[in-house]
Design an enzyme around this catalytic site. Structure first.
Site, PDB file in Angstrom:
ATOM      1  N   CYS A 115       7.923  -2.813   0.256  1.00  0.00           N
ATOM      2  CA  CYS A 115       8.063  -3.873   0.773  1.00  0.00           C
ATOM      3  C   CYS A 115       7.383  -3.447   2.397  1.00  0.00           C
ATOM      4  O   CYS A 115       7.589  -2.379   2.855  1.00  0.00           O
ATOM      5  CB  CYS A 115       9.341  -4.335   1.116  1.00  0.00           C
ATOM      6  SG  CYS A 115       9.552  -5.256   2.567  1.00  0.00           S
ATOM      7  N   ASN A 149      -3.773   3.386   0.095  1.00  0.00           N
ATOM      8  CA  ASN A 149      -4.994   3.147  -0.717  1.00  0.00           C
ATOM      9  C   ASN A 149      -4.777   1.738  -1.209  1.00  0.00           C
ATOM     10  O   ASN A 149      -3.607   1.226  -1.480  1.00  0.00           O
ATOM     11  CB  ASN A 149      -4.662   4.118  -1.894  1.00  0.00           C
ATOM     12  CG  ASN A 149      -5.730   3.988  -2.929  1.00  0.00           C
ATOM     13  OD1 ASN A 149      -6.800   4.273  -2.593  1.00  0.00           O
ATOM     14  ND2 ASN A 149      -5.547   3.215  -3.997  1.00  0.00           N
ATOM     15  N   GLU A 150      -5.860   0.913  -1.003  1.00  0.00           N
ATOM     16  CA  GLU A 150      -5.984  -0.371  -1.384  1.00  0.00           C
ATOM     17  C   GLU A 150      -5.070  -1.216  -1.200  1.00  0.00           C
ATOM     18  O   GLU A 150      -4.273  -1.707  -2.208  1.00  0.00           O
ATOM     19  CB  GLU A 150      -6.481  -0.603  -3.048  1.00  0.00           C
ATOM     20  CG  GLU A 150      -7.664   0.324  -3.179  1.00  0.00           C
ATOM     21  CD  GLU A 150      -8.104   0.108  -4.782  1.00  0.00           C
ATOM     22  OE1 GLU A 150      -9.420   0.099  -5.208  1.00  0.00           O
ATOM     23  OE2 GLU A 150      -7.073  -0.066  -5.387  1.00  0.00           O
ATOM     24  N   CYS A 155       5.036  -9.608  -0.626  1.00  0.00           N
ATOM     25  CA  CYS A 155       6.497  -9.533  -0.570  1.00  0.00           C
ATOM     26  C   CYS A 155       7.355 -10.723  -0.146  1.00  0.00           C
ATOM     27  O   CYS A 155       6.789 -11.477   0.671  1.00  0.00           O
ATOM     28  CB  CYS A 155       7.051  -8.207  -0.024  1.00  0.00           C
ATOM     29  SG  CYS A 155       8.762  -7.801  -0.326  1.00  0.00           S
ATOM     30  N   CYS A 157      10.777 -10.906  -0.026  1.00  0.00           N
ATOM     31  CA  CYS A 157      12.423 -10.253  -0.005  1.00  0.00           C
ATOM     32  C   CYS A 157      13.074 -10.717   1.511  1.00  0.00           C
ATOM     33  O   CYS A 157      12.429 -11.323   2.430  1.00  0.00           O
ATOM     34  CB  CYS A 157      12.581  -8.733  -0.072  1.00  0.00           C
ATOM     35  SG  CYS A 157      11.861  -7.872   1.560  1.00  0.00           S
ATOM     36  N   CYS A 160      11.237  -9.340   4.804  1.00  0.00           N
ATOM     37  CA  CYS A 160      10.033 -10.140   4.809  1.00  0.00           C
ATOM     38  C   CYS A 160      10.587 -11.635   5.491  1.00  0.00           C
ATOM     39  O   CYS A 160       9.758 -12.018   6.326  1.00  0.00           O
ATOM     40  CB  CYS A 160       9.303 -10.396   3.733  1.00  0.00           C
ATOM     41  SG  CYS A 160       8.440  -8.948   3.227  1.00  0.00           S
ATOM     42  N   GLU A 307     -15.103   4.298  -3.339  1.00  0.00           N
ATOM     43  CA  GLU A 307     -15.002   4.274  -4.474  1.00  0.00           C
ATOM     44  C   GLU A 307     -16.312   3.317  -5.583  1.00  0.00           C
ATOM     45  O   GLU A 307     -16.535   2.366  -5.077  1.00  0.00           O
ATOM     46  CB  GLU A 307     -13.862   3.876  -5.043  1.00  0.00           C
ATOM     47  CG  GLU A 307     -12.532   4.821  -4.479  1.00  0.00           C
ATOM     48  CD  GLU A 307     -11.345   4.113  -5.154  1.00  0.00           C
ATOM     49  OE1 GLU A 307     -11.204   3.561  -6.310  1.00  0.00           O
ATOM     50  OE2 GLU A 307     -10.007   4.380  -4.671  1.00  0.00           O
ATOM     51  N   TRP A 315     -10.189  -1.299 -16.210  1.00  0.00           N
ATOM     52  CA  TRP A 315      -9.267  -2.234 -16.140  1.00  0.00           C
ATOM     53  C   TRP A 315      -9.806  -3.739 -16.278  1.00  0.00           C
ATOM     54  O   TRP A 315      -9.200  -4.922 -16.154  1.00  0.00           O
ATOM     55  CB  TRP A 315      -8.488  -2.372 -14.533  1.00  0.00           C
ATOM     56  CG  TRP A 315      -9.691  -2.028 -13.574  1.00  0.00           C
ATOM     57  CD1 TRP A 315     -10.012  -0.724 -13.082  1.00  0.00           C
ATOM     58  CD2 TRP A 315     -10.345  -2.846 -12.893  1.00  0.00           C
ATOM     59  NE1 TRP A 315     -10.786  -0.805 -12.243  1.00  0.00           N
ATOM     60  CE2 TRP A 315     -11.217  -2.286 -12.088  1.00  0.00           C
ATOM     61  CE3 TRP A 315     -10.531  -4.316 -12.983  1.00  0.00           C
ATOM     62  CZ2 TRP A 315     -12.160  -2.758 -11.237  1.00  0.00           C
ATOM     63  CZ3 TRP A 315     -11.505  -5.120 -12.046  1.00  0.00           C
ATOM     64  CH2 TRP A 315     -12.221  -4.087 -11.174  1.00  0.00           C
ATOM     65  N   GLU A 355      -5.332   5.230 -16.011  1.00  0.00           N
ATOM     66  CA  GLU A 355      -6.510   5.470 -15.627  1.00  0.00           C
ATOM     67  C   GLU A 355      -7.391   6.673 -16.362  1.00  0.00           C
ATOM     68  O   GLU A 355      -8.306   7.082 -16.019  1.00  0.00           O
ATOM     69  CB  GLU A 355      -6.668   6.011 -14.271  1.00  0.00           C
ATOM     70  CG  GLU A 355      -6.400   4.683 -13.259  1.00  0.00           C
ATOM     71  CD  GLU A 355      -6.329   4.866 -11.880  1.00  0.00           C
ATOM     72  OE1 GLU A 355      -6.374   4.007 -11.107  1.00  0.00           O
ATOM     73  OE2 GLU A 355      -5.802   6.083 -11.345  1.00  0.00           O
TER      74      GLU A 355
END
Length: 678
Positions: A115, A149-150, A155, A157, A160, A307, A315, A355
């Site tokens: 979160c 990363n990315e 969220c 909750c 939030c 990347e 994927w 992966e």
């Protein structure tokens, strides 16, 4: 420029030595040298390894990795490891776990599972960034910081919800202002207490992921979640800067990713980096447009290709191998559009989990005798030869297309007029038309200065924010050409309709009034019939999706609708405004029309093609210190001849002089530096 410590196009990618043993490390060292790898991104998903419990940190493995890489001539892009929290943290502090769109509390698992408003996540992520920065602040191998990363995922909750209410207080100041902005008298939604406000998800205002009863609250929740994740990035960034003020900081973006406002994010990043994963069938103009957007996030500053896959992905529904030469071609396409790095996910293939079938420089067979490795090694040698000649080179485009995430959210949340309306696709239609004409084009945000361009295009500018229309009027009055389209100027920044007729605040500059909006079924079309030839425009063109029924208010009617009850009414207009012009395209036309329109407008401004290359060949120009470098990229499976006009070039990859015509092999690349004009 980020490449000062290693003054060349960085070449490398994500490396996960923690998944391997010492014998594999030794082989990696050998293979990295063969491939020309000089940068490795490490520590991306190592939080659990780095911090096995609340008070213990283990960095010995990372010390060994960074030292070993540096001894072997490989620098590091050092990640903070905070993209996935450890299992012990989720068990001990359940506030760190997200609640999904359906209102379900997640268990530990996956990644991007924290979160963004969890005090636990913010505390430990910040602490991890600080520990790493303090430890490696003087290590000569560290080129750049890679935060998390990315980033992505929302969220819903209680943390939030409380943070959302605090965010709204800051934005609006009072409940009266909020109720007015959200038009809460509709459906008895007036709020009397901040605690009345709940998050908009499947349990309250929304359904289907993008449909909502109240656009105001749903739009603000997207802004809030983007800001919340950005605050997490800034917490780590600030800790890194506290110890290493001179080391640049980035995080990897994902192109047209829908959930985050990347223009806002880019302001907080030293350099934009992004992950490029087109499929075999992705139009190469769409990839080019995404590169241009990443370049445009920071006012044309070069970006990092953080990347891409050397071959297959894992994927997508159909994970095709990149055909021979395509990895090199797509790498240079990124460089052509502004990348100062070429990096992969991943350097060595994983053996387990989701992966393990994602491509890598080093395949599961573990040696250099593969097609993929050979192609990577050949590219590595070329990048060494190019040295620093392309670093910090910029675009010199005179045409720009405006893209805005909040405008996109507003359109996607709109109740009507058509489910077929896709903002990104409509923007791409205009970029693709210019791309096919080999017209250099930038992608910019709504806050960008317009003065350096001659033509600015704003497709489907549904939401007009304060000050935008006025800046457009100044731009056009000084001699610029502005192009906008159907379903523009409808609402303000709160998604409230601008009264007085569409296109709202753009009505003055466009010189038209839109009375109705007609949504066409997918199997139906209308026509845009030219009153008389205009530049390259002539005859009749098909159009569809939406048709604005418009009236000219000073604008010249260039084309009319060909059928239905609004037959004979304007479908294309141009309005003279000061020294410039504003075009209004009242429907979504076929590709042929857009190419003819763009060619007509560019001819009026004397904007020429980079090179007049055949179909399937892309041409892009970067400029450094007044010196032009032209990339010629053949995306076809056949050799192509590209006329060079009266210029003489040298191919930076071969050292050979090129003039009159340049032959480009199938999936081949030429990088041409202009020497003279004969």
């Amino acid at each position: 420029m980020i490449n000062t410590k290693l003054p060349k196009l960085w070449y490398g990618g994500d490396y996960n030595p923690e998944q391997w043993d010492e014998e594999i490390w030794k082989e990696d060292d050998r293979l990295f040298k063969l491939a020309g790898i000089d940068v490795a991104t490490v520590n991306v998903f190592s939080w659990a390894l780095n911090q096995p419990n609340e008070d213990t940190y283990h960095f010995a493995w990372l010390d060994e990795t960074i030292d070993r890489l540096y001894r072997n001539g490989v620098y590091v892009c050092l990640a903070t490891s905070t993209g996935a929290h450890p299992a012990w943290m989720a068990r001990k502090y359940p506030d760190i776990l997200r609640v999904d769109y359906e209102g379900r509390k997640r268990k530990f698992g996956g990644r991007h599972n924290s979160c963004p408003n969890s005090p636990t996540y913010r505390k430990y992520a910040k602490r991890m960034a600080g520990r790493l920065a303090e430890r490696y602040k003087d290590h000569p191998a560290v080129l750049i910081w890679h935060v998390s990363n990315e980033y992505g995922g929302y969220c819903y909750c209680d943390n939030c919800a409380a943070a959302f209410r605090a965010w709204l207080r800051e934005q609006y100041g009072s409940l009266d202002a909020l109720n007015k902005a959200w038009n809460t008298r509709f459906w008895s939604h007036h709020f009397y207490d901040w605690e009345d406000i709940v998050v908009p998800n499947a349990l309250s205002e929304e359904w289907g992921g993008s449909r909502t009863n109240f656009q105001g609250i749903s739009l603000d929740y997207r802004r809030f979640q983007s800001d919340s994740l950005l605050e997490c990035y800034k917490l780590e960034r600030d800790e890194l800067k506290r110890f290493t003020p001179d080391i640049p900081v980035t995080t990897n973006l994902m192109g047209f990713y829908p959930e985050l406002d990347y223009f806002k994010w880019a302001k907080e990043m030293d350099v934009v980096s992004w992950d490029n994963y087109p499929s075999l069938e992705t139009p190469f103009s769409q990839t080019a447009m995404t590169h241009a957007l990443m370049r445009g996030l920071k006012n044309g500053q070069p970006f990092m290709l953080m990347e891409q896959t050397p071959s297959v992905q894992n994927w997508q529904p159909y994970n095709s191998a990149k055909r021979p030469g395509v990895m090199r071609l797509w790498s240079y396409q990124a460089v052509a559009h502004g990348a100062d790095t070429v990096m992969f996910f991943q350097l060595r293939r994983s053996i387990g989990a989701c992966e393990k079938y994602h491509g890598a420089v080093i395949e599961h067979v573990g040696h250099e005798h593969t097609r993929v490795f050979r192609e990577c090694a050949e590219l590595g040698k070329e990048l060494q030869l190019l040295g620093d000649r392309l670093l910090d080179a910029r675009s010199d485009a005179k045409v720009a297309i405006i893209f805005d995430w909040e405008n996109r959210w507003g359109i996607e949340l709109s109740s009507g007029p058509s489910v077929a309306l896709n903002y990104v696709e409509e923007v791409h239609k205009y970029y693709d038309a210019l791309h096919r004409l080999h017209i250099q084009t930038d992608m910019i945000g709504v806050e960008e200065h317009l003065e350096r361009y001659e033509v600015v295009i704003a497709p489907v500018m549904y939401m007009v924010k304060p000050g935008f229309a006025e800046r457009v009027e100044v731009f056009v009055s000084r001699g610029g050409t502005f192009v906008t389209t159907f379903f523009s100027g409808i609402v303000n920044e709160h998604d409230l309709v601008t009264l007085g007729g569409y296109p709202g605040k753009l009505r003055k500059v466009t010189g038209i009034w839109a009375e109705e909006i007609d949504a066409l079924f997918p199997d139906r079309h209308n026509q845009m019939v030219m009153r008389s030839p205009r530049g390259h425009l002539e005859g009749s063109y098909n159009c569809g999706i939406l048709c604005d029924v418009i009236h000219a208010e000073g604008a010249e009617v260039v084309a009319e609708y060909g059928s239905d009850y609004y037959r004979g009414m304007p479908s294309l207009t141009v309005n003279r405004f000061g020294k410039g012009k504003a075009w209004y395209v009242a429907s979504s036309p076929e590709a042929r029309f857009l190419q003819d329109l763009m060619r007509t407008i560019c001819d009026e401004h004397g904007i020429e093609a980079v090179l007049n290359a055949p179909c399937g060949v892309e041409t892009v120009r970067r400029v450094k210190d007044g010196q032009e470098v032209t990339f010629v990229l053949n995306h076809t499976a056949e050799s192509a001849a590209v006329p060079l006009g009266d210029a003489v070039y040298i191919d930076l990859l071969t050292g050979r002089e090129q003039q009159v015509t340049c032959e480009v092999p199938a999936h081949g690349v030429r990088i041409l530096q202009k020497l003279s004009v004969h």
